[in-house]
Design an enzyme around this catalytic site. Structure first.
Site, PDB file in Angstrom:
ATOM      1  N   ARG A  45       0.864  -1.180   0.000  1.00  0.00           N
ATOM      2  CA  ARG A  45       0.000   0.000   0.000  1.00  0.00           C
ATOM      3  C   ARG A  45       0.896   1.225   0.000  1.00  0.00           C
ATOM      4  NH1 ARG A  45      -5.288   1.092   1.194  1.00  0.00           N
ATOM      5  NH2 ARG A  45      -5.756   3.171   2.007  1.00  0.00           N
ATOM      6  N   GLY A  46       0.718   2.100  -0.968  1.00  0.00           N
ATOM      7  CA  GLY A  46       1.526   3.302  -1.088  1.00  0.00           C
ATOM      8  C   GLY A  46       0.694   4.557  -0.991  1.00  0.00           C
ATOM      9  N   ALA A  50      -3.112   0.890  -3.787  1.00  0.00           N
ATOM     10  CA  ALA A  50      -2.815  -0.366  -3.104  1.00  0.00           C
ATOM     11  C   ALA A  50      -2.704  -1.474  -4.146  1.00  0.00           C
ATOM     12  CB  ALA A  50      -3.905  -0.703  -2.092  1.00  0.00           C
ATOM     13  N   ASP A 161      11.598   8.726 -11.389  1.00  0.00           N
ATOM     14  CA  ASP A 161      11.575   8.194 -10.027  1.00  0.00           C
ATOM     15  C   ASP A 161      12.326   6.868  -9.955  1.00  0.00           C
ATOM     16  OD1 ASP A 161      10.887   8.658  -7.369  1.00  0.00           O
ATOM     17  OD2 ASP A 161       8.989   7.585  -7.499  1.00  0.00           O
TER      18      ASP A 161
END
Length: 499
Positions: A45-46, A50, A161
């Site tokens: 989960r970020g 999720a 990223d």
């Protein structure tokens, strides 16, 4: 009053059930449907979504499903960004990028997409488990990542990223490496002009890896990914980020203003690897590698190049004793602040002064660690005296740090682990030995992972020194409770912050 198992305003004082809390967070329950798939367990989960393990309802094929958080699904901008990731990954269709099979919406309108299920761990987890990697291991991991990034750049996409938590390493053999999370990737706009990648405006990203132009919100191109690769390579080789501060403003200043540290300051490495990392981390994009493949080609040459030698003398093997000083902020301490950072800095300065003053070679230094060594005489009696002298020095330094940081008092915010080990090292020159490697330099193999209050040592460090008071320590280590021949500690020079 209850409606379908949920509390209404007539029953506001009743505690929420686990089902209600899960519903409020937008979590999917085991057995929930997402299109043609049945949800199993939660994987991760970020901040934006999720990820769940799921299976196809008909074939039973195992997949991973990513679902946008409910609070973000109300934002058209976040929904577009979420769906854009699907567009980006499908456009690339590269073996080094996790494959997306399907996309859709849940019954409540939240978007989701279905991707291949991978067994393994992220590179971030792997580094935390195993510590730093050898140059060859780092190259093996970066080759598929560079291939994936090269495909993305050729398609007009900048990842923005590239970090260890966005790289997945599968288990088993052969091991594969996948680049994840194109959620903030920059797609080439139709009117972007000849530069292809360029866009203006403050770019999202992760502070620890952001290139200066990304921080300043200026035009960006593929070279922000080259900068991130430099940060990643530094971490792979040393186990540490080149720039770090708990304060975001200070961290951004470091990226914008401070010269990057050479990896060889933290662990013995060839100068050619220093040069690769430092070129990636140039503040000006024009000074970096122009592409990820030019970076990869130079890295291959550097990994294959031996460490520089002094004249024509070969590296020699000698016995040495090492002191590892490892400073840690207590987990139950207050939030890290300037006073705590200053205290850690004062301890490092003290340790460096004492170790240098005693004639030890400082093999590596980071923001919270020092590894110092002394090469021992060849004769057995001289080597024994040399080990005893370093143990006495370490005991005095341990006491001085403990007094200066008030480590013996409850609530101390800085803890110092000091550990000793003896063994072979590779050195250059017999006149003024330069330590360049060897098992003694691989601190992770002998220093304790947990906090240890006493001075500790390996059996090799204390062997043959009979008047030490020893007790059992962590696995493979002993604690030195007293050292009869300990040299007198000078008056503490540390000034701690408020108690």
């Amino acid at each position: 009053m209850m409606i379908d198992g949920f509390a209404t305003r007539d029953d506001e004082t009743r505690a929420f059930s686990q089902e209600e809390r899960s519903f409020a967070r937008g979590e999917l329950a085991r057995g929930a449907r997402a299109g043609d798939y049945v949800v199993g367990y939660s994987i991760a989960r970020g901040g934006c979504g999720a990820v769940y393990m799921a299976r196809h309802a008909q074939t039973g094929a195992r997949v991973a499903i990513k679902v946008l958080h409910g609070t973000l699904a109300a934002s058209p901008k976040m929904v577009r960004r979420f769906l854009r990731e699907v567009e980006v990954v499908r456009l690339l269709n590269h073996p080094g990028i996790v494959a997306i099979h399907d996309a859709g919406e849940l019954a409540d309108g939240r978007p989701f997409y279905v991707m291949e299920h991978l067994d393994g761990v992220t590179l971030d987890v792997l580094l935390r488990q195993e510590g730093r990697l050898s140059p060859t291991q780092a190259l093996e991991l970066l080759e598929p990542i560079c291939s994936a990034l090269d495909a993305a750049h050729a398609a007009g996409i900048v990842h923005r990223d590239v970090k260890a938590s966005n790289i997945f390493v599968t288990g088993g053999a052969p091991r594969s490496v996948k680049l994840l999370d194109f959620g903030i990737a920059k797609l080439m706009e139709p009117d972007a002009g000849a530069s292809g990648f360029t866009t203006a405006g403050r770019a999202p990203g992760t502070l620890t890896i952001m290139a200066p132009e990304q921080i300043l919100g200026g035009p960006i191109d593929a070279r922000v990914d080259v900068y991130a690769l430099g940060v990643l390579l530094h971490r792979l080789l040393t186990g540490k980020l080149p720039f770090y501060s708990p304060d975001a403003t200070e961290l951004l200043r470091q990226h914008l203003e401070e010269p990057p540290p050479r990896p060889s300051r933290r662990t013995p490495l060839p100068a050619a690897l220093d040069a690769v990392v430092l070129r990636c981390l140039e503040k000006q994009p024009d000074l970096r590698f122009p592409s990820v493949m030019s970076f990869l080609g130079t890295l291959r040459e550097a990994v294959g190049e031996p460490a520089p030698r002094l004249g024509s003398l070969p590296d020699l093997v000698a016995d040495a004793i090492a002191i590892h000083v490892d400073l840690r902020a207590r987990l139950d301490a207050d939030e890290i602040d300037d006073l705590l950072a200053e205290e850690i800095g004062r301890v490092l300065d003290l340790a460096e002064e004492r170790l240098r003053g005693a004639g030890l070679a400082l093999v590596s230094m980071t923001g919270n660690e020092i590894l110092a060594m002394r090469v021992l005489p060849c004769d057995a009696e001289g080597a024994l005296r040399g080990r005893r002298g370093v143990i006495e020095l370490a005991a005095a330094l341990h006491d001085e740090i403990a007094i200066g940081t008030r480590a013996a008092r409850p609530g101390a915010r800085v803890h110092a682990n000091l550990c000793l080990h003896a063994g072979p090292v590779a050195v250059r020159s017999t006149q003024s030995p330069e330590i360049v490697g060897g098992a003694l330099a691989r601190v992770g193999a002998w220093a304790p992972a947990e906090d240890v209050d006493e001075l500790c040592a390996t059996a090799e460090a204390v062997r043959g020194i009979d008047d030490l008071e020893l007790s059992a320590g962590p696995p493979g280590l002993v604690l030195i409770s007293a050292c009869p021949g300990q040299i007198s500690s000078p008056a503490p020079t540390l000034r701690s912050g408020p108690a």
